[in-house]
Write a protein that holds these residues in place. Structure first.
Motif, mmCIF file in Angstrom:
data_model
loop_
_atom_site.group_PDB
_atom_site.id
_atom_site.type_symbol
_atom_site.label_atom_id
_atom_site.label_comp_id
_atom_site.label_asym_id
_atom_site.label_seq_id
_atom_site.Cartn_x
_atom_site.Cartn_y
_atom_site.Cartn_z
ATOM 1 N N ASP A 145 5.118 -3.890 13.586
ATOM 2 C CA ASP A 145 3.903 -3.149 13.239
ATOM 3 C C ASP A 145 2.713 -4.081 13.088
ATOM 4 O OD1 ASP A 145 5.157 -0.717 13.304
ATOM 5 O OD2 ASP A 145 5.432 -0.563 11.135
ATOM 6 N N TYR A 146 2.922 -5.196 12.424
ATOM 7 C CA TYR A 146 1.813 -6.124 12.195
ATOM 8 C C TYR A 146 1.328 -6.747 13.500
ATOM 9 C CZ TYR A 146 -0.978 -9.956 10.457
ATOM 10 O OH TYR A 146 -2.014 -10.830 10.229
ATOM 11 N N LEU A 147 2.271 -7.181 14.326
ATOM 12 C CA LEU A 147 1.893 -7.865 15.559
ATOM 13 C C LEU A 147 1.307 -6.931 16.603
ATOM 14 C CD1 LEU A 147 4.938 -10.299 15.871
ATOM 15 C CD2 LEU A 147 2.584 -10.913 15.301
ATOM 16 N N MET A 148 1.734 -5.669 16.596
ATOM 17 C CA MET A 148 1.280 -4.742 17.625
ATOM 18 C C MET A 148 0.088 -3.885 17.184
ATOM 19 S SD MET A 148 3.232 -5.608 20.065
ATOM 20 C CE MET A 148 2.846 -4.357 21.288
ATOM 21 N N THR A 149 0.005 -3.575 15.898
ATOM 22 C CA THR A 149 -1.060 -2.669 15.451
ATOM 23 C C THR A 149 -1.893 -3.214 14.296
ATOM 24 O OG1 THR A 149 0.290 -1.489 13.811
ATOM 25 C CG2 THR A 149 0.423 -0.730 16.088
ATOM 26 N N GLY A 150 -1.444 -4.303 13.678
ATOM 27 C CA GLY A 150 -2.164 -4.829 12.526
ATOM 28 C C GLY A 150 -1.763 -4.183 11.222
ATOM 29 N N GLY A 151 -0.790 -3.290 11.253
ATOM 30 C CA GLY A 151 -0.333 -2.650 10.021
ATOM 31 C C GLY A 151 0.396 -3.629 9.121
ATOM 32 N N VAL A 152 0.156 -3.519 7.836
ATOM 33 C CA VAL A 152 0.754 -4.447 6.875
ATOM 34 C C VAL A 152 1.586 -3.672 5.868
ATOM 35 C CG1 VAL A 152 0.302 -6.214 5.140
ATOM 36 C CG2 VAL A 152 -1.220 -5.998 7.118
ATOM 37 N N THR A 153 2.857 -4.042 5.754
ATOM 38 C CA THR A 153 3.757 -3.408 4.794
ATOM 39 C C THR A 153 4.530 -4.481 4.041
ATOM 40 O OG1 THR A 153 4.047 -1.556 6.328
ATOM 41 C CG2 THR A 153 5.617 -1.721 4.507
ATOM 42 N N ASN A 154 4.606 -4.339 2.709
ATOM 43 C CA ASN A 154 5.370 -5.259 1.862
ATOM 44 C C ASN A 154 4.952 -6.715 2.043
ATOM 45 O OD1 ASN A 154 6.905 -3.213 0.679
ATOM 46 N ND2 ASN A 154 8.412 -3.257 2.325
ATOM 47 N N ALA A 155 3.660 -6.938 2.177
ATOM 48 C CA ALA A 155 3.158 -8.305 2.267
ATOM 49 C C ALA A 155 2.988 -8.878 0.874
ATOM 50 C CB ALA A 155 1.838 -8.338 3.024
ATOM 51 N N LEU A 156 3.363 -10.133 0.700
ATOM 52 C CA LEU A 156 3.250 -10.788 -0.593
ATOM 53 C C LEU A 156 1.906 -11.462 -0.786
ATOM 54 C CD1 LEU A 156 6.822 -12.233 -0.482
ATOM 55 C CD2 LEU A 156 6.015 -10.650 -2.215
ATOM 56 N N ASN A 157 1.163 -11.641 0.282
ATOM 57 C CA ASN A 157 -0.119 -12.332 0.170
ATOM 58 C C ASN A 157 -1.244 -11.602 0.892
ATOM 59 O OD1 ASN A 157 0.873 -12.803 2.728
ATOM 60 N ND2 ASN A 157 0.368 -14.975 2.780
ATOM 61 N N MET A 158 -1.062 -10.296 1.106
ATOM 62 C CA MET A 158 -2.086 -9.518 1.798
ATOM 63 C C MET A 158 -1.894 -8.042 1.478
ATOM 64 S SD MET A 158 -2.904 -9.457 5.879
ATOM 65 C CE MET A 158 -4.254 -8.483 6.548
ATOM 66 N N PRO A 159 -2.972 -7.296 1.245
ATOM 67 C CA PRO A 159 -2.834 -5.876 0.918
ATOM 68 C C PRO A 159 -2.575 -5.021 2.151
ATOM 69 C CG PRO A 159 -5.128 -6.450 1.015
ATOM 70 C CD PRO A 159 -4.371 -7.745 1.213
ATOM 71 N N SER A 160 -2.194 -3.791 1.910
ATOM 72 C CA SER A 160 -2.017 -2.839 2.999
ATOM 73 C C SER A 160 -3.377 -2.277 3.386
ATOM 74 C CB SER A 160 -1.107 -1.691 2.547
ATOM 75 O OG SER A 160 -0.966 -0.729 3.565
ATOM 76 N N LEU A 161 -3.767 -2.525 4.589
ATOM 77 C CA LEU A 161 -5.070 -2.045 5.052
ATOM 78 C C LEU A 161 -5.131 -2.107 6.566
ATOM 79 C CD1 LEU A 161 -7.768 -4.808 4.608
ATOM 80 C CD2 LEU A 161 -5.371 -5.247 4.262
ATOM 81 N N SER A 162 -6.082 -1.346 7.119
ATOM 82 C CA SER A 162 -6.255 -1.314 8.567
ATOM 83 C C SER A 162 -7.119 -2.476 9.024
ATOM 84 C CB SER A 162 -6.909 0.011 8.988
ATOM 85 O OG SER A 162 -8.245 0.060 8.520
ATOM 86 N N ALA A 163 -7.092 -2.726 10.328
ATOM 87 C CA ALA A 163 -7.882 -3.826 10.880
ATOM 88 C C ALA A 163 -9.375 -3.584 10.682
ATOM 89 C CB ALA A 163 -7.567 -3.999 12.365
ATOM 90 N N GLU A 164 -9.807 -2.313 10.689
ATOM 91 C CA GLU A 164 -11.225 -1.997 10.526
ATOM 92 C C GLU A 164 -11.704 -2.249 9.092
ATOM 93 O OE1 GLU A 164 -9.480 -0.192 13.929
ATOM 94 O OE2 GLU A 164 -8.980 0.088 11.817
ATOM 95 N N GLU A 165 -10.820 -2.000 8.113
ATOM 96 C CA GLU A 165 -11.198 -2.139 6.722
ATOM 97 C C GLU A 165 -11.160 -3.583 6.220
ATOM 98 O OE1 GLU A 165 -9.612 1.986 4.699
ATOM 99 O OE2 GLU A 165 -8.169 0.401 5.180
#
Length: 525
Positions: A300-320
């Motif tokens: 998800d992260y590599l293909m769409t930029g989606g972030v889930t269960n990241a320890l050093n980054m919040p869940s947010l879209s590439a636009e935000e």
């Protein structure tokens, strides 16, 4: 096409998920550090378990690396601060093996209650020592949970099904959540005095290290049995050995040790001790779950930029991301400040945004506040799972928007209710980029929250600042920045200092005893 390396053994379905999502994947396990350094520069993502240790040297060689995914909870084998400085997102799968670990704790509780390993060895050796192995029932016994989060709550559910009584010690366990779980919330001393069995379900932090110290083990009921499937270092192993040998502790079962792999340990061979080699997550179901989850998250992260269960980054879209990044940095620092200063078990927290901040997606800001607020209690909390963990513990979280501007063009305020009344801290962005504290507990005070800091509440009086400076100077501690605020002349004042190094406890004790000091606390950001 993004390229991912799987460097530890995982279920083969993980590699297939990468391929199905359009990600090229190589499975090369058992690499030595120098071998990994030679090839890591070719990859955008790295999927690991516990065997691969991602050091500064590996990250320096990982010139194209964008994300690291740990299939499991613990990330002790990843240098997260350095990964963050390199712009590499670190993810884990914090809930994939919760049931497995909880079930292992229950299994060890049965094993230590009925002396199953010793009885098995004796019987298979041709002996028939029926009278030697006199166990105890679990029914009607009191189980003490140290840590009542995700895994602890599952253990509680299973123990209640076994007709045990359950008491729990957890800084974040609210009375409402305790009722929902069917457990009794108690302080640590009460738990130690009442529990027939004790199980640990807490991360290893400065607050929990040796939580079962020699002193606390001495407070336990004679005949207690202890199970640890959480983290090594939570129990003083030398004191545990003495307790087992004296008979004060009737039995113990350990799946984790202070030093792993534990091929040698002073505990080994101690009577009434059951040991397993960190098997908490070792079931087929758990191994499949965490492997599939990490593959999905990295894809998800590599293909769409989606972030889930990241320890050093919040869940947010590439636009935000560009707009929210500085606000989340501010929010996390403010949450950390409240978490470090709070002296009560808080059951509510309000996140208020004003002006420009009110126009943004508030969820990542709230997630950042909660991540900062709860980080001192959990080594797996992050901006994605912090809201879930807060809800699980019964923490009431409110979000408030104020579109109008106040004294600042943009403002984030954190408010909590304590035994001393309502308390809040507020911060803004200077230049729309630099986080800055501007108010603390109703006192205007402008400061950057960075590194090691000293927080002092004192009576405003001539000569006080000089006494603090002299004390720090005599201890060889250099002041980096100095911030002062007060309610009124001669009234309550707050002093916030940045110190170039951590403050030793004896120095903090000395400052606490200075005339006029109401409270002194070391902070870390």
């Amino acid at each position: 096409m993004p390229k991912v390396l799987i460097s530890d053994k995982m279920d083969p379905q993980a590699a297939q998920i990468f391929r199905d999502r359009g990600v090229e994947v190589d499975e090369i396990t058992g690499l030595k550090p120098e071998e990994l350094i030679k090839i890591i520069g070719d990859y955008d993502g790295l999927a690991i378990r516990s065997s691969t240790t991602v050091t500064k040297e590996i990250l320096d060689a990982a010139t194209n690396l964008k994300v690291i995914g740990r299939a499991g909870i613990g990330v002790d084998n990843v240098d997260i601060p350095y990964a963050s400085s390199r712009g590499v997102v670190v993810m884990n799968t914090p809930f994939g093996n919760s049931i497995t670990t909880a079930e292992h704790a229950i299994a060890l509780m049965f094993a230590v209650a009925r002396q199953l390993p010793e009885a098995d060895a004796s019987t298979q050796a041709g002996k028939w020592e029926k009278n030697r192995f006199m166990g105890v029932e679990l029914t009607g016994k009191t189980l003490g949970l140290i840590g009542a989060g995700n895994i602890g709550s599952i253990v509680a559910s299973r123990a209640l099904g076994l007709k045990m009584k359950v008491v729990a010690f957890d800084p974040f366990l609210t009375p409402e959540r305790a009722i929902e779980m069917g457990v009794e919330k108690v302080d640590l001393d009460t738990l130690l005095a009442r529990a027939d069995f004790i199980t640990l379900h807490t991360p290893l932090t400065d607050q929990t290290r040796n939580i079962l110290s020699r002193e606390n083990l001495a407070k336990t009921k004679k005949g207690v049995r202890i199970v640890n499937c959480a983290r090594g270092g939570l129990i003083d192993e030398a004191a545990l050995k003495e307790g087992l040998e004296s008979g004060h502790i009737a039995g113990a079962a350990l799946d984790v040790f202070a030093v792993e792999p534990a091929k040698e340990n002073a505990l080994f061979g101690t009577p009434n001790l059951v040991c397993t080699p960190h098997l908490g997550a070792s079931t087929k179901e758990a191994q499949v779950n965490v492997a599939l989850q990490v593959a999905e998250q990295l894809s998800d992260y590599l293909m769409t930029g989606g972030v889930t269960n990241a320890l050093n980054m919040p869940s947010l879209s590439a636009e935000e991301a560009p707009k929210l990044k500085p606000y989340m940095a501010l929010a996390e620092k403010l949450g950390s400040l409240v978490g470090q200063l709070a002296q009560d078990d808080l059951d509510n927290i309000a996140v208020e945004v004003e002006g420009a901040a009110a126009e943004l997606n508030i969820k990542p800001i709230t997630g950042a506040v909660l991540a900062g607020f709860m980080r001192r209690y959990s080594d797996t909390v992050n901006m994605v799972n912090a809201p879930y963990l807060a809800k699980e513990r019964g923490l009431d979280v409110r979000e408030v928007r104020h579109a109008q501007e106040g004294a600042y063009q943009t403002l984030v305020r954190i408010t909590v209710n304590t035994s001393e009344g309502t308390r809040s801290v507020a911060g803004t962005l200077f230049g729309n980029a630099n986080p800055r504290l501007v108010e603390i507990f109703g006192i205007s005070l402008e400061a950057e929250l960075e590194g090691d800091m000293l927080y002092i509440v004192n009576e405003d009086a001539p000569g006080f600042i000089g006494r603090v400076g002299t004390t720090l100077g005599e201890a060889g501690l250099n002041i980096g920045t100095f911030h002062l605020g007060r309610r009124s002349a001669g009234g309550e004042a707050i002093l916030l200092l940045t110190i170039d190094s951590a403050i030793p406890q004896p120095v903090l004790d000395t400052i606490s005893k200075l005339p006029g000091v109401k409270r002194a606390k070391a902070l870390k950001f």
